[in-house]
Design an enzyme around this catalytic site. Structure first.
Site, PDB file in Angstrom:
ATOM      1  N   GLU A  16     133.293  62.945 116.200  1.00 56.63           N
ATOM      2  CA  GLU A  16     131.612  62.903 116.680  1.00 56.63           C
ATOM      3  C   GLU A  16     131.894  63.383 117.973  1.00 56.63           C
ATOM      4  OE1 GLU A  16     128.992  59.485 116.163  1.00 56.63           O
ATOM      5  OE2 GLU A  16     129.060  59.386 118.480  1.00 56.63           O
ATOM      6  N   THR A  48     125.843  63.982 119.049  1.00 54.20           N
ATOM      7  CA  THR A  48     125.154  62.830 119.335  1.00 54.20           C
ATOM      8  C   THR A  48     123.720  63.533 119.934  1.00 54.20           C
ATOM      9  OG1 THR A  48     125.965  62.386 121.687  1.00 54.20           O
ATOM     10  CG2 THR A  48     126.810  61.061 119.588  1.00 54.20           C
ATOM     11  N   ALA A  51     120.194  58.971 124.653  1.00 50.61           N
ATOM     12  CA  ALA A  51     119.052  57.925 124.528  1.00 50.61           C
ATOM     13  C   ALA A  51     117.582  58.633 124.697  1.00 50.61           C
ATOM     14  CB  ALA A  51     119.337  56.918 125.281  1.00 50.61           C
ATOM     15  N   HIS A  77     122.708  64.650 115.443  1.00 47.51           N
ATOM     16  CA  HIS A  77     121.945  63.224 115.252  1.00 47.51           C
ATOM     17  C   HIS A  77     120.589  63.422 115.689  1.00 47.51           C
ATOM     18  CE1 HIS A  77     126.125  60.899 115.868  1.00 47.51           C
ATOM     19  NE2 HIS A  77     126.136  61.961 115.302  1.00 47.51           N
ATOM     20  N   ARG A 107     117.126  55.431 114.426  1.00 47.80           N
ATOM     21  CA  ARG A 107     115.895  55.057 115.157  1.00 47.80           C
ATOM     22  C   ARG A 107     116.207  55.218 116.643  1.00 47.80           C
ATOM     23  NH1 ARG A 107     115.076  49.059 116.581  1.00 47.80           N
ATOM     24  NH2 ARG A 107     116.696  49.799 117.894  1.00 47.80           N
ATOM     25  N   TYR A 148     126.224  48.854 109.891  1.00 54.00           N
ATOM     26  CA  TYR A 148     126.801  48.262 111.058  1.00 54.00           C
ATOM     27  C   TYR A 148     127.733  46.879 110.193  1.00 54.00           C
ATOM     28  CZ  TYR A 148     123.517  50.726 113.639  1.00 54.00           C
ATOM     29  OH  TYR A 148     122.689  51.682 114.044  1.00 54.00           O
ATOM     30  N   GLN A 179     129.277  52.016 112.509  1.00 54.48           N
ATOM     31  CA  GLN A 179     129.204  51.562 113.659  1.00 54.48           C
ATOM     32  C   GLN A 179     130.830  51.205 114.107  1.00 54.48           C
ATOM     33  OE1 GLN A 179     128.877  51.965 117.062  1.00 54.48           O
ATOM     34  NE2 GLN A 179     126.903  50.851 117.111  1.00 54.48           N
TER      35      GLN A 179
HETATM   36  P1  FAD Z   1     117.662  51.454 111.939  1.00 51.43           P
HETATM   37  O1  FAD Z   1     118.137  51.496 110.651  1.00 51.43           O
HETATM   38  O2  FAD Z   1     115.985  51.617 111.921  1.00 51.43           O
HETATM   39  O3  FAD Z   1     117.548  49.795 112.071  1.00 51.43           O
HETATM   40  C1  FAD Z   1     117.135  49.277 113.536  1.00 51.43           C
HETATM   41  C2  FAD Z   1     117.110  47.887 113.212  1.00 51.43           C
HETATM   42  O4  FAD Z   1     115.788  47.475 112.466  1.00 51.43           O
HETATM   43  C3  FAD Z   1     118.191  46.850 112.386  1.00 51.43           C
HETATM   44  O5  FAD Z   1     118.106  45.862 112.900  1.00 51.43           O
HETATM   45  C4  FAD Z   1     117.556  46.756 111.075  1.00 51.43           C
HETATM   46  O6  FAD Z   1     118.115  45.836 110.344  1.00 51.43           O
HETATM   47  C5  FAD Z   1     116.202  46.709 111.108  1.00 51.43           C
HETATM   48  N1  FAD Z   1     115.256  47.289 110.190  1.00 51.43           N
HETATM   49  C6  FAD Z   1     115.585  48.457 109.694  1.00 51.43           C
HETATM   50  N2  FAD Z   1     114.314  48.774 108.524  1.00 51.43           N
HETATM   51  C7  FAD Z   1     113.739  47.696 108.676  1.00 51.43           C
HETATM   52  C8  FAD Z   1     112.473  47.314 107.992  1.00 51.43           C
HETATM   53  N3  FAD Z   1     112.161  48.186 106.956  1.00 51.43           N
HETATM   54  N4  FAD Z   1     112.045  46.078 108.176  1.00 51.43           N
HETATM   55  C9  FAD Z   1     112.444  45.041 109.090  1.00 51.43           C
HETATM   56  N5  FAD Z   1     113.374  45.463 109.934  1.00 51.43           N
HETATM   57  C10 FAD Z   1     114.340  46.822 109.655  1.00 51.43           C
HETATM   58  N6  FAD Z   1     121.971  56.130 119.141  1.00 51.43           N
HETATM   59  C11 FAD Z   1     121.502  57.306 120.058  1.00 51.43           C
HETATM   60  O7  FAD Z   1     120.417  57.279 120.787  1.00 51.43           O
HETATM   61  N7  FAD Z   1     121.993  58.433 119.871  1.00 51.43           N
HETATM   62  C12 FAD Z   1     122.761  59.044 118.855  1.00 51.43           C
HETATM   63  O8  FAD Z   1     123.215  60.103 118.689  1.00 51.43           O
HETATM   64  C13 FAD Z   1     123.416  57.913 118.059  1.00 51.43           C
HETATM   65  N8  FAD Z   1     124.445  58.007 117.221  1.00 51.43           N
HETATM   66  C14 FAD Z   1     124.829  57.142 116.447  1.00 51.43           C
HETATM   67  C15 FAD Z   1     125.833  57.116 115.448  1.00 51.43           C
HETATM   68  C16 FAD Z   1     126.246  56.151 114.355  1.00 51.43           C
HETATM   69  C17 FAD Z   1     127.288  56.530 113.319  1.00 51.43           C
HETATM   70  C18 FAD Z   1     125.633  54.855 114.809  1.00 51.43           C
HETATM   71  C19 FAD Z   1     126.350  53.585 114.056  1.00 51.43           C
HETATM   72  C20 FAD Z   1     124.957  54.566 115.819  1.00 51.43           C
HETATM   73  C21 FAD Z   1     124.511  55.736 116.545  1.00 51.43           C
HETATM   74  N9  FAD Z   1     123.388  55.428 117.622  1.00 51.43           N
HETATM   75  C22 FAD Z   1     122.849  56.567 118.122  1.00 51.43           C
HETATM   76  C23 FAD Z   1     122.940  54.006 117.893  1.00 51.43           C
HETATM   77  C24 FAD Z   1     121.561  53.802 116.938  1.00 51.43           C
HETATM   78  O9  FAD Z   1     120.482  54.765 117.418  1.00 51.43           O
HETATM   79  C25 FAD Z   1     121.372  52.305 117.437  1.00 51.43           C
HETATM   80  O10 FAD Z   1     122.274  51.134 116.603  1.00 51.43           O
HETATM   81  C26 FAD Z   1     119.940  51.738 116.993  1.00 51.43           C
HETATM   82  O11 FAD Z   1     119.676  50.467 117.668  1.00 51.43           O
HETATM   83  C27 FAD Z   1     119.654  51.590 115.566  1.00 51.43           C
HETATM   84  O12 FAD Z   1     119.556  52.834 114.722  1.00 51.43           O
HETATM   85  P2  FAD Z   1     119.437  52.796 113.337  1.00 51.43           P
HETATM   86  O13 FAD Z   1     119.220  54.075 112.869  1.00 51.43           O
HETATM   87  O14 FAD Z   1     120.570  52.112 112.439  1.00 51.43           O
HETATM   88  O15 FAD Z   1     118.215  51.969 113.077  1.00 51.43           O
END
Ligand code: FAD
Length: 296
Positions: A16, A48, A51, A77, A107, A148, A179
């Site tokens: 990455e 990536t 934000a 991403h 997200r 995670y 993560q």
């Molecule tokens: P989601 O999968 O939408 O989950 C977010 C939260 O909502 C979680 O607590 C989950 O349990 C909850 N949730 C999900 N679906 C539901 C539902 N239907 N009902 C109720 N609760 C729900 N960030 C950046 O800004 N840019 C990047 O390039 C970036 N790259 C990343 C790469 C990796 C490999 C990882 C692990 C993280 C990265 N992040 C990045 C960080 C990431 O954007 C954050 O961790 C963010 O807070 C969560 O994103 P997500 O896609 O996992 O969210």
């Protein structure tokens, strides 16, 4: 090529990178980084998305460059927290033009400094982003998602986070990238419990080589990953010796990787922090392990 197709034939090694934070838009430093990483022959490189979409254009350009210049698959991403459906659609169109077929659909983190009005979000979760992309661009992208090992910071508990992960996979994530974690047991628990609830897609382990105590603390805080006693003791002991810290970081990450490979991991994804020499030091130190794992 879709990363999911590569994963059907082998376990992957991937890297990455993040777009440079300069205002001028100069991409020469990241292109040097990519040149160094390309020499290590990875299965793919992901880029990536800053934000709030702050590096949007750069993400597309860099992902496209990786594919066109080196023939290495790239993953862009894409976050939806500060993007409208229209923004997402435009970004996907740019990716198609740039020849990028793989998206890590996220997200994104809630902005910390500013007031954030959640009701303005058109896509609330990564699963909704997956649904939207697949609806607008059927059979176009290979989508993946984040997972995670130590539970997402906003999730009520491990079980709820796992349910959300299943929803993300059901909405089209064809593989998952974890993560950062420093204790492999958290990763093994996630994989075991995910399999129990019917998540069958490959789960790649996210490994970050730690280079100094500051970055360790920052990563632990930002990513919500715990620091094992053994690692914190080593870091405390060599706090004033930057080269020793680097050696420890490389060795610790290497040991994590060897343990993961031994336990049948689907893939290793290294958060390179744009330092190809660190990734090289890790993989150069385990040639036989990699050969046995089909990576020469
Ligand atoms: P989601 O999968 O939408 O989950 C977010 C939260 O909502 C979680 O607590 C989950 O349990 C909850 N949730 C999900 N679906 C539901 C539902 N239907 N009902 C109720 N609760 C729900 N960030 C950046 O800004 N840019 C990047 O390039 C970036 N790259 C990343 C790469 C990796 C490999 C990882 C692990 C993280 C990265 N992040 C990045 C960080 C990431 O954007 C954050 O961790 C963010 O807070 C969560 O994103 P997500 O896609 O996992 O969210």
């Amino acid at each position: 090529m879709r990363i999911s197709e590569i994963l059907k034939t082998k376990s992957t090694i991937s890297f990455e990178v993040f777009p440079p934070k300069n205002k001028s838009g100069d991409l020469s430093s990241i292109y040097n980084t990519i040149k160094g990483l390309a020499e290590l022959n990875p299965d793919f490189i992901s880029v990536t998305y800053g934000a709030g979409g702050s590096t949007k254009g750069k993400t597309v350009d860099i992902a496209s460059h990786i594919k066109k210049e080196y023939g290495i698959e790239s993953v862009a991403h894409l976050t939806c927290i500060s993007s409208s459906k229209e923004d997402v659609k435009n970004m996907c169109e740019e990716l198609i033009q740039g020849g990028v077929e793989n998206i890590l659909a996220l997200r994104g983190d809630r902005p910390v400094e500013e007031e954030f009005d959640e009701s303005q979000m058109e896509l609330k979760y990564a699963s909704e982003l997956n649904d939207y992309i697949n609806e607008q661009f059927p059979n176009t992208f290979c989508l993946s998602g984040a997972c995670y090992p130590e539970v997402h910071s906003e999730a009520e508990c491990f079980e709820e986070d796992l349910k959300a992960l299943k929803a993300k996979v059901d909405a089209g994530a064809e593989y998952l990238v974890s993560q950062v974690f420093f204790d492999n047991n958290y990763f093994y628990r996630l994989v075991k419990e995910a399999r129990k609830i019917g998540i069958t897609v490959p789960i790649l382990a996210g490994i970050m080589p730690i280079m100094n105590s500051k970055s360790l603390l920052r990563t632990s805080k930002m990513c919500g990953c715990s620091i094992p006693y053994q690692l914190s003791t080593m870091i405390e002991s060599y706090y004033h010796y930057p080269s020793a810290m680097k050696e420890i970081g490389i060795n610790y990450a290497t040991n994590q990787i060897v343990d993961l490979i031994t336990n049948g991991v689907d893939g290793i994804h290294v958060y390179t922090m744009n330092k190809p020499e660190i990734a090289k030091a890790i993989f150069d130190s385990i040639p036989t392990v990699l050969k046995e794992w089909n990576h020469e």
